[in-house]
Design a protein around this motif. Structure first.
Motif, mmCIF file in Angstrom:
data_model
loop_
_atom_site.group_PDB
_atom_site.id
_atom_site.type_symbol
_atom_site.label_atom_id
_atom_site.label_comp_id
_atom_site.label_asym_id
_atom_site.label_seq_id
_atom_site.Cartn_x
_atom_site.Cartn_y
_atom_site.Cartn_z
ATOM 1 N N PRO A 170 14.179 -65.210 73.836
ATOM 2 C CA PRO A 170 15.374 -64.929 73.439
ATOM 3 C C PRO A 170 15.768 -64.146 72.121
ATOM 4 O O PRO A 170 16.842 -63.910 71.910
ATOM 5 C CB PRO A 170 16.165 -66.429 73.704
ATOM 6 N N THR A 171 14.910 -64.092 71.318
ATOM 7 C CA THR A 171 15.245 -63.425 69.953
ATOM 8 C C THR A 171 14.562 -61.992 70.143
ATOM 9 O O THR A 171 14.529 -61.453 68.947
ATOM 10 C CB THR A 171 14.635 -64.340 68.867
ATOM 11 N N LYS A 172 14.090 -61.583 71.214
ATOM 12 C CA LYS A 172 13.400 -60.172 71.174
ATOM 13 C C LYS A 172 14.168 -59.309 72.306
ATOM 14 O O LYS A 172 13.564 -58.837 73.150
ATOM 15 C CB LYS A 172 12.056 -60.223 71.670
ATOM 16 N N ALA B 194 18.192 -54.630 68.893
ATOM 17 C CA ALA B 194 18.164 -53.346 68.539
ATOM 18 C C ALA B 194 18.883 -52.834 69.832
ATOM 19 O O ALA B 194 18.801 -53.446 71.070
ATOM 20 C CB ALA B 194 16.641 -52.714 68.923
ATOM 21 N N VAL B 195 19.626 -51.560 69.703
ATOM 22 C CA VAL B 195 20.475 -50.912 70.759
ATOM 23 C C VAL B 195 20.288 -49.565 70.824
ATOM 24 O O VAL B 195 20.186 -48.805 69.615
ATOM 25 C CB VAL B 195 21.952 -51.245 70.448
ATOM 26 N N ALA B 196 20.060 -49.031 71.893
ATOM 27 C CA ALA B 196 19.906 -47.511 72.103
ATOM 28 C C ALA B 196 20.860 -46.810 72.950
ATOM 29 O O ALA B 196 21.122 -47.176 74.129
ATOM 30 C CB ALA B 196 18.269 -47.116 72.556
ATOM 31 N N PRO C 29 20.630 -52.685 64.396
ATOM 32 C CA PRO C 29 20.011 -51.203 64.321
ATOM 33 C C PRO C 29 20.319 -50.494 65.813
ATOM 34 O O PRO C 29 20.353 -51.080 66.735
ATOM 35 C CB PRO C 29 18.674 -51.527 64.127
ATOM 36 N N GLY C 30 20.558 -49.148 65.658
ATOM 37 C CA GLY C 30 20.777 -48.351 66.646
ATOM 38 C C GLY C 30 20.006 -47.189 66.616
ATOM 39 O O GLY C 30 19.560 -46.528 65.757
ATOM 40 N N LEU C 31 19.766 -46.545 67.868
ATOM 41 C CA LEU C 31 19.076 -45.304 68.145
ATOM 42 C C LEU C 31 20.048 -44.312 68.746
ATOM 43 O O LEU C 31 20.700 -44.983 70.197
ATOM 44 C CB LEU C 31 18.028 -45.272 68.879
ATOM 45 N N VAL C 32 20.685 -43.529 68.420
ATOM 46 C CA VAL C 32 21.274 -42.304 69.369
ATOM 47 C C VAL C 32 20.518 -40.975 69.397
ATOM 48 O O VAL C 32 20.214 -40.481 68.393
ATOM 49 C CB VAL C 32 22.594 -42.045 68.371
ATOM 50 N N LEU D 190 10.605 -41.768 72.044
ATOM 51 C CA LEU D 190 11.523 -42.228 71.222
ATOM 52 C C LEU D 190 12.122 -43.547 71.433
ATOM 53 O O LEU D 190 12.150 -44.284 70.436
ATOM 54 C CB LEU D 190 12.674 -41.136 70.988
ATOM 55 N N LEU D 191 12.238 -43.669 72.487
ATOM 56 C CA LEU D 191 13.093 -45.029 72.815
ATOM 57 C C LEU D 191 11.947 -46.231 72.844
ATOM 58 O O LEU D 191 12.305 -47.477 72.223
ATOM 59 C CB LEU D 191 13.548 -45.090 74.387
ATOM 60 N N THR D 192 10.893 -46.124 73.230
ATOM 61 C CA THR D 192 9.781 -47.083 73.344
ATOM 62 C C THR D 192 9.242 -47.419 71.739
ATOM 63 O O THR D 192 9.149 -48.312 71.557
ATOM 64 C CB THR D 192 8.720 -46.471 74.112
ATOM 65 N N GLY D 193 9.203 -46.315 71.222
ATOM 66 C CA GLY D 193 8.825 -46.505 69.636
ATOM 67 C C GLY D 193 9.717 -47.148 68.989
ATOM 68 O O GLY D 193 9.485 -48.253 68.329
ATOM 69 N N PHE D 194 10.946 -46.979 69.050
ATOM 70 C CA PHE D 194 12.220 -47.546 68.384
ATOM 71 C C PHE D 194 12.143 -49.136 68.943
ATOM 72 O O PHE D 194 12.202 -50.250 67.948
ATOM 73 C CB PHE D 194 13.607 -46.947 68.878
ATOM 74 N N LEU D 195 12.029 -49.201 70.120
ATOM 75 C CA LEU D 195 11.926 -50.682 70.602
ATOM 76 C C LEU D 195 10.711 -51.658 70.050
ATOM 77 O O LEU D 195 10.923 -52.603 69.787
ATOM 78 C CB LEU D 195 12.252 -50.878 72.144
ATOM 79 N N LEU D 196 9.758 -50.822 70.109
ATOM 80 C CA LEU D 196 8.426 -51.811 69.708
ATOM 81 C C LEU D 196 8.525 -52.186 68.361
ATOM 82 O O LEU D 196 8.169 -53.100 67.936
ATOM 83 C CB LEU D 196 7.236 -50.728 70.209
ATOM 84 N N PHE D 197 9.158 -51.421 67.691
ATOM 85 C CA PHE D 197 9.230 -51.734 66.162
ATOM 86 C C PHE D 197 10.213 -52.775 65.948
ATOM 87 O O PHE D 197 10.056 -53.916 65.508
ATOM 88 C CB PHE D 197 9.826 -50.356 65.276
ATOM 89 N N HIS D 198 11.475 -52.749 66.490
ATOM 90 C CA HIS D 198 12.423 -53.545 66.236
ATOM 91 C C HIS D 198 12.398 -54.849 67.104
ATOM 92 O O HIS D 198 12.761 -56.077 66.642
ATOM 93 C CB HIS D 198 13.799 -53.039 66.537
#
Length: 283
Positions: free
Chosen positions: A113-115, A145-147, A168-171, A234-242
């Motif tokens: 629930p925190t991921k 995280a939000v994309a 944190p966000g990715l646009v 780009l999305l996968t890398g962003f989510l894996l980090f956050h």
């Protein structure tokens, strides 16, 4: 940079996990869920679709995320001519509740629930922003995280909820977004402190949707594999980090990092006039 290029290249391909597909309808919400074949306390993301684009047009994207260890679920609602971005945002929140509250697959899969993350394309990208604003501070279901992938203009607009976000966000945007009346990616990123903006080289903003081979004959935007390949990485890398804290992917969340297949906006470019936007729309 060489290490980041290697990671990016790997993320354009399927990950190491075998993937299972399920149906959100078992929990009362139309939609689809993809999961790794097994794993407890996994990261999870709810994904929103674009206007007039059902979930079947994102199956490879959902499968791609699952192959990298992320449970990816997408509600198949608000598919009419006049969808509500707020209703879709609510359904994204419900989707997070489902994947965290139910043991998935053959009982060997669970989401921590925190991921949790939110993501979406076009209308769904804007809905993800509204969902994040509504869930911020909501305890267990609050996203990390939000994309927003090539987000579109909506009513109400996303600028106000984006300005309130601390997550944190990715646009993602395409090079021709400044001339477009359809997208507000640049405005969204400008209002959203803590967001990372990437202009995807040679991208087509509607191209993330899959299986649109003959859309051009109907005057509709088609699929674009180059856009899909880059956006997924780009999305996968962003989510894996956050969502997992894997520091190998730190540059995918760094606003100063120059990632492959992306380009930098020209800060000295003159602003586009409304007349130029209308001309671009009629091309």
């Amino acid at each position: 940079m060489a290490r980041t290029r290697k990671l990016f290249a790997a993320l354009t391909r399927r990950g190491p996990h075998q993937v299972l597909r399920g149906d959100l309808a078992f929990a009362g919400l139309p939609g689809t869920v993809y999961t790794p074949a097994s794993g407890f306390n996994l990261p999870g993301v709810a994904f929103g679709h674009d206007w007039l684009t059902d979930v079947d047009h994102y199956l490879k994207t959902l499968e791609h995320l699952a192959s990298w260890g992320i449970v990816a679920a997408a509600p198949d609602t608000e598919r009419g001519l006049a969808p509500s971005v707020l209703n879709l945002a609510f359904d994204l929140g419900t989707t997070l509740d489902i994947i965290t509250g139910v043991r998935l697959g053959p009982g060997k899969i669970s989401v921590h629930p925190t991921k949790l993350g939110l993501a979406g394309h076009g209308l769904g990208g804007s809905a993800a922003v509204f969902a994040a604003a509504g869930l911020s501070g909501a305890g267990a279901t609050s996203p990390k995280a939000v994309a927003a992938l090539f987000p579109t203009v909506t009513k109400p607009p996303t600028r106000e909820p984006a300005a309130s976000l601390k997550v944190p966000g990715l646009v993602l945007s395409s090079p021709d977004d400044p001339q477009s009346l359809r997208t507000d990616a640049l405005d969204l990123a400008g209002a959203w402190k803590g967001s990372v903006l990437h202009v995807v080289s040679k991208a087509e903003s509607a191209g993330l949707a899959e299986k649109r081979r003959f859309a051009g004959t109907l005057g509709l935007p088609g699929s674009d594999r180059r856009t899909q390949k880059t956006a997924r990485a780009l999305l996968t890398g962003f989510l894996l980090f956050h969502l997992t804290g894997d520091k190998d992917y730190k540059e995918f969340a760094d606003p100063e990092a120059e990632l492959p297949k992306t380009e930098v906006l020209d800060p000295e470019a003159p602003p586009v006039t409304p007349e130029e936007q209308i001309v671009a729309l009629l091309r």
